[in-house]
Design an enzyme around this catalytic site. Structure first.
Site, PDB file in Angstrom:
ATOM      1  N   ASP A  25      -6.615  -3.777  -0.179  1.00  0.00           N
ATOM      2  CA  ASP A  25      -5.577  -4.774  -0.431  1.00  0.00           C
ATOM      3  C   ASP A  25      -6.122  -6.194  -0.548  1.00  0.00           C
ATOM      4  O   ASP A  25      -5.471  -7.164  -0.166  1.00  0.00           O
ATOM      5  CB  ASP A  25      -4.483  -4.709   0.668  1.00  0.00           C
ATOM      6  CG  ASP A  25      -3.955  -3.300   0.830  1.00  0.00           C
ATOM      7  OD1 ASP A  25      -3.784  -2.617  -0.191  1.00  0.00           O
ATOM      8  OD2 ASP A  25      -3.716  -2.868   1.982  1.00  0.00           O
TER       9      ASP A  25
ATOM     10  N   HIS B 187      -1.911  -1.261  -6.073  1.00  0.00           N
ATOM     11  CA  HIS B 187      -2.451  -2.488  -6.666  1.00  0.00           C
ATOM     12  C   HIS B 187      -1.331  -3.278  -7.335  1.00  0.00           C
ATOM     13  O   HIS B 187      -0.611  -2.744  -8.180  1.00  0.00           O
ATOM     14  CB  HIS B 187      -3.534  -2.140  -7.691  1.00  0.00           C
ATOM     15  CG  HIS B 187      -4.698  -1.410  -7.089  1.00  0.00           C
ATOM     16  ND1 HIS B 187      -5.733  -0.905  -7.824  1.00  0.00           N
ATOM     17  CD2 HIS B 187      -4.988  -1.106  -5.797  1.00  0.00           C
ATOM     18  CE1 HIS B 187      -6.603  -0.314  -7.016  1.00  0.00           C
ATOM     19  NE2 HIS B 187      -6.171  -0.419  -5.777  1.00  0.00           N
TER      20      HIS B 187
HETATM   21  P1  GDP Z   1      -5.229  -4.399  -4.035  1.00  0.00           P
HETATM   22  O1  GDP Z   1      -4.850  -3.113  -3.391  1.00  0.00           O
HETATM   23  O2  GDP Z   1      -6.604  -4.836  -3.683  1.00  0.00           O
HETATM   24  O3  GDP Z   1      -4.980  -4.439  -5.510  1.00  0.00           O
HETATM   25  O4  GDP Z   1      -4.250  -5.500  -3.394  1.00  0.00           O
HETATM   26  P2  GDP Z   1      -2.665  -5.364  -3.141  1.00  0.00           P
HETATM   27  O5  GDP Z   1      -1.971  -5.520  -4.429  1.00  0.00           O
HETATM   28  O6  GDP Z   1      -2.380  -4.146  -2.329  1.00  0.00           O
HETATM   29  O7  GDP Z   1      -2.420  -6.569  -2.171  1.00  0.00           O
HETATM   30  C1  GDP Z   1      -2.750  -7.873  -2.529  1.00  0.00           C
HETATM   31  C2  GDP Z   1      -1.469  -8.728  -2.469  1.00  0.00           C
HETATM   32  O8  GDP Z   1      -1.829 -10.093  -2.536  1.00  0.00           O
HETATM   33  C3  GDP Z   1      -0.549  -8.509  -3.658  1.00  0.00           C
HETATM   34  O9  GDP Z   1       0.772  -8.690  -3.238  1.00  0.00           O
HETATM   35  C4  GDP Z   1      -0.949  -9.594  -4.647  1.00  0.00           C
HETATM   36  O10 GDP Z   1       0.115  -9.980  -5.520  1.00  0.00           O
HETATM   37  C5  GDP Z   1      -1.274 -10.704  -3.691  1.00  0.00           C
HETATM   38  N1  GDP Z   1      -2.323 -11.645  -4.158  1.00  0.00           N
HETATM   39  C6  GDP Z   1      -3.472 -11.372  -4.830  1.00  0.00           C
HETATM   40  N2  GDP Z   1      -4.217 -12.484  -4.951  1.00  0.00           N
HETATM   41  C7  GDP Z   1      -3.512 -13.480  -4.351  1.00  0.00           C
HETATM   42  C8  GDP Z   1      -3.784 -14.857  -4.097  1.00  0.00           C
HETATM   43  O11 GDP Z   1      -4.817 -15.418  -4.466  1.00  0.00           O
HETATM   44  N3  GDP Z   1      -2.817 -15.557  -3.404  1.00  0.00           N
HETATM   45  C9  GDP Z   1      -1.653 -14.979  -2.970  1.00  0.00           C
HETATM   46  N4  GDP Z   1      -0.774 -15.723  -2.298  1.00  0.00           N
HETATM   47  N5  GDP Z   1      -1.386 -13.681  -3.180  1.00  0.00           N
HETATM   48  C10 GDP Z   1      -2.315 -12.941  -3.845  1.00  0.00           C
HETATM   49  P1  IMO Z   2      -5.913  -0.186  -2.058  1.00  0.00           P
HETATM   50  O1  IMO Z   2      -6.563   0.391  -3.279  1.00  0.00           O
HETATM   51  C1  IMO Z   2      -5.409  -0.177   2.287  1.00  0.00           C
HETATM   52  C2  IMO Z   2      -6.147   3.619   4.364  1.00  0.00           C
HETATM   53  C3  IMO Z   2      -4.894   4.219   4.968  1.00  0.00           C
HETATM   54  C4  IMO Z   2      -5.510   4.929   6.165  1.00  0.00           C
HETATM   55  C5  IMO Z   2      -6.837   5.439   5.619  1.00  0.00           C
HETATM   56  C6  IMO Z   2      -6.821   6.895   5.193  1.00  0.00           C
HETATM   57  O2  IMO Z   2      -4.501  -0.565  -2.250  1.00  0.00           O
HETATM   58  O3  IMO Z   2      -6.758  -1.256  -1.462  1.00  0.00           O
HETATM   59  P2  IMO Z   2      -5.699   8.151   3.128  1.00  0.00           P
HETATM   60  O4  IMO Z   2      -4.254   8.299   2.770  1.00  0.00           O
HETATM   61  O5  IMO Z   2      -6.523   7.536   2.070  1.00  0.00           O
HETATM   62  O6  IMO Z   2      -6.289   9.437   3.644  1.00  0.00           O
HETATM   63  O7  IMO Z   2      -5.673   7.162   4.390  1.00  0.00           O
HETATM   64  O8  IMO Z   2      -7.133   4.624   4.495  1.00  0.00           O
HETATM   65  N1  IMO Z   2      -6.042   3.286   2.920  1.00  0.00           N
HETATM   66  C7  IMO Z   2      -5.819   2.054   2.438  1.00  0.00           C
HETATM   67  N2  IMO Z   2      -5.585   0.901   3.076  1.00  0.00           N
HETATM   68  N3  IMO Z   2      -5.469  -0.153   0.941  1.00  0.00           N
HETATM   69  C8  IMO Z   2      -5.719   1.003   0.295  1.00  0.00           C
HETATM   70  O9  IMO Z   2      -5.888   1.062  -1.041  1.00  0.00           O
HETATM   71  C9  IMO Z   2      -5.880   2.185   1.039  1.00  0.00           C
HETATM   72  N4  IMO Z   2      -6.139   3.475   0.730  1.00  0.00           N
HETATM   73  C10 IMO Z   2      -6.234   4.124   1.876  1.00  0.00           C
HETATM   74  O10 IMO Z   2      -3.986   3.223   5.361  1.00  0.00           O
HETATM   75  O11 IMO Z   2      -5.782   4.017   7.188  1.00  0.00           O
HETATM   76 MG    MG Z   3      -3.404  -2.275  -2.151  1.00  0.00          MG
END
Ligand code: GDP
Ligand code: IMO
Ligand code: MG
Length: 448
Positions: A38, A66
């Site tokens: 994340d 994502h």
């Molecule tokens: P990923 O799994 O790595 O793609 O990340 P996620 O989408 O799960 O979580 C990142 C969150 O942060 C999302 O809600 C994005 O819209 C938000 N985000 C990404 N970059 C920025 C940033 O530079 N500033 C802020 N405020 N939010 C961001």
């Molecule tokens: P993105 O791509 C955050 C974590 C789960 C759990 C562990 C194992 O959005 O960054 P699983 O279901 O994969 O067997 O769970 O891994 N986990 C993540 N945490 N972002 C993710 O993906 C994750 N993918 C798996 O929360 O702790």
């Molecule tokens: Mg994510």
């Protein structure tokens, strides 16, 4: 014979040796999560996809979540590469990904309703990818229940059980689904029996599932190709390839905080095995680093802040899991962790995201060393309990206490924000090429 000496009428004749060279220009750019997930990979991929011809996922499944925000519309991707938003980009789901077909079609429909266009011609799925069945997801839940207090906090998307089937060599691949249906039926029944022996409570309506999958086979068929040769010929033609890592280095099954990890290699090795891409075709490796640290699910987290700082990061950062809607645990930026994942992944540049979330803090801290029994550790411990018990040494920084949301030039950032970035570069010895200051596609500072 390829060059060398041939015999003709008893005389040795030397033929000129043809020069053969691998095209070194054809290199994919890789985006990887540097912490526990994340970090904002989706946003970075969306930004880079404007220049790419192909975007690929190489590992994981719909445990990933994502987010991409374009013109105030928020898209969330789980199995689809985030680059699919770019209508010129082909999207590949590689052999290393585990695919839950109902989830994939649901995701396509949901994002199509939000404005994603012409994906039918652009989505390509590997025939070698393994299938996540609903019973894998049920098993994931049952395994977590069995672990009780020691559960891992998985997403219950069936990721662990599906990769287990793959390693156990009784998994079922897309190619099996599209091949002889009686063989698929046999494999499916036998896999269900294996799990029912392990979990007698597991209920599967085999006939209904087989009928359902017959329909899925026809829906997915037009998208299925040998993605390995597709990718290699695209690279040969000079196409720009972008790889989107899912999950993150600290969740990697080998290098993460085992057993509190996911079941794939989410670090650089997973790019090679998950797409059939040799190291010579890997170019830039961009590490996505959140300006602080978060984690969803259980497991050790040395710089976690179970206090008002953690709460502030959680609320200001809207730190809620995209896939499971669980609150993310929050803490300070952790340099020893990043030094470790940087070693494993070999980042050539970093994208520091969510710096704007730190705007209101009067003082910031950065974990700079781990100590155990009074000694500074020179490596990241393998043992999860040891990771959980390290003493963390912090460096303090004055905050900037102003909004950076609208800033688009590095030099216009407050001095204290620049100092924070400079210290990260210094400690990691990697340039911070971009800084994220908001959710939207445009909310990014190009540093170099
Ligand atoms: P990923 O799994 O790595 O793609 O990340 P996620 O989408 O799960 O979580 C990142 C969150 O942060 C999302 O809600 C994005 O819209 C938000 N985000 C990404 N970059 C920025 C940033 O530079 N500033 C802020 N405020 N939010 C961001
Ligand atoms: P993105 O791509 C955050 C974590 C789960 C759990 C562990 C194992 O959005 O960054 P699983 O279901 O994969 O067997 O769970 O891994 N986990 C993540 N945490 N972002 C993710 O993906 C994750 N993918 C798996 O929360 O702790
Ligand atoms: Mg994510």
């Amino acid at each position: 014979m390829a060059g060398g000496v041939a015999k003709m009428n008893g005389l040795a004749v030397t033929s000129p040796r043809k020069k053969v060279r691998r095209d070194s220009a054809a290199k994919a750019t890789v985006v990887l999560g540097a912490q526990w997930g994340d970090e904002g990979k989706g946003k970075v991929v969306d930004m880079l996809a404007t220049e790419a011809d192909i975007v690929c996922r190489c590992q994981g499944g719909n445990n990933a979540g994502h987010t991409v925000v374009v013109d105030h519309t928020e898209y969330d991707f789980h199995l689809l590469p985030s680059g699919i938003i770019n209508p010129k980009c082909k999207s590949i789901i590689g052999n290393g990904v585990v695919i839950h077909l109902p989830g994939l079609f649901e995701e396509l429909e949901k994002n199509e309703a939000k404005g994603m266009t012409n994906w039918e011609d652009r989505l390509l799925v590997s025939d070698r990818a393994h299938i996540v069945f609903d019973f894998h997801q049920q098993v994931d839940g049952l395994q977590e229940l069995e672990k009780g207090q020691k559960s891992l906090g998985t997403t219950k998307k069936g990721i662990g059980p599906t990769y287990s089937s793959k390693a156990n060599r009784n998994g079922i691949r897309i190619a099996d689904l599209l091949g002889d249906y009686s063989q698929f039926t046999e494999k499916f029944q036998s896999l269900v029996s294996v799990y029912q022996r392990m979990f007698p409570a597991l209920q599967v309506n085999v006939e209904a599932e087989l009928t359902r999958y017959k329909a899925f086979a026809e829906r997915i068929r037009p998208h299925v190709v040998d993605t390995v040769s597709y990718l290699h010929s695209a690279l040969k033609r000079g196409q720009k390839v972008l790889v989107e890592g899912a999950n993150a280095a600290m969740l990697d099954i080998d290098f993460g905080t085992y057993p509190y990890v996911t079941s794939s290699n989410c670090s650089i090795g997973g790019v090679c095995t998950g797409l059939g891409l040799p190291p010579c075709h890997i170019g830039d490796v961009i590490g996505v680093v959140k300006a602080y640290t978060t984690r969803v699910g259980d497991g050790p987290f040395p710089s976690e802040q179970l206090n008002e700082v953690g709460e502030l990061l959680q609320t200001r950062g809207s730190e809620v899991g995209v896939t499971t809607k669980r609150k993310r645990r929050c803490g300070w930026l952790d340099i020893p962790l990043l030094q470790y994942t940087s070693m494993v992944n070999g980042y050539t540049a970093l994208c520091l995201t969510k710096l704007d979330i730190l705007d209101t803090l009067p003082e910031l801290k950065m974990a700079v060393a781990y100590r155990s029994k009074g000694k500074v550790l020179d490596h990241f411990p393998a043992n999860a309990a040891e990771v959980g018990s390290v003493e963390v040494e912090y460096e303090k920084f004055p905050g900037w206490e102003s909004s950076i949301e609208d800033i688009r030039e590095y030099d216009k950032l407050p001095e204290n924000a620049r100092k924070y970035i400079a210290r990260i570069e210094e400690l990691l010895e990697i340039p911070v090429k971009w800084v994220g200051v908001g959710k939207g596609r445009e909310s990014i500072i190009n540093v170099y």
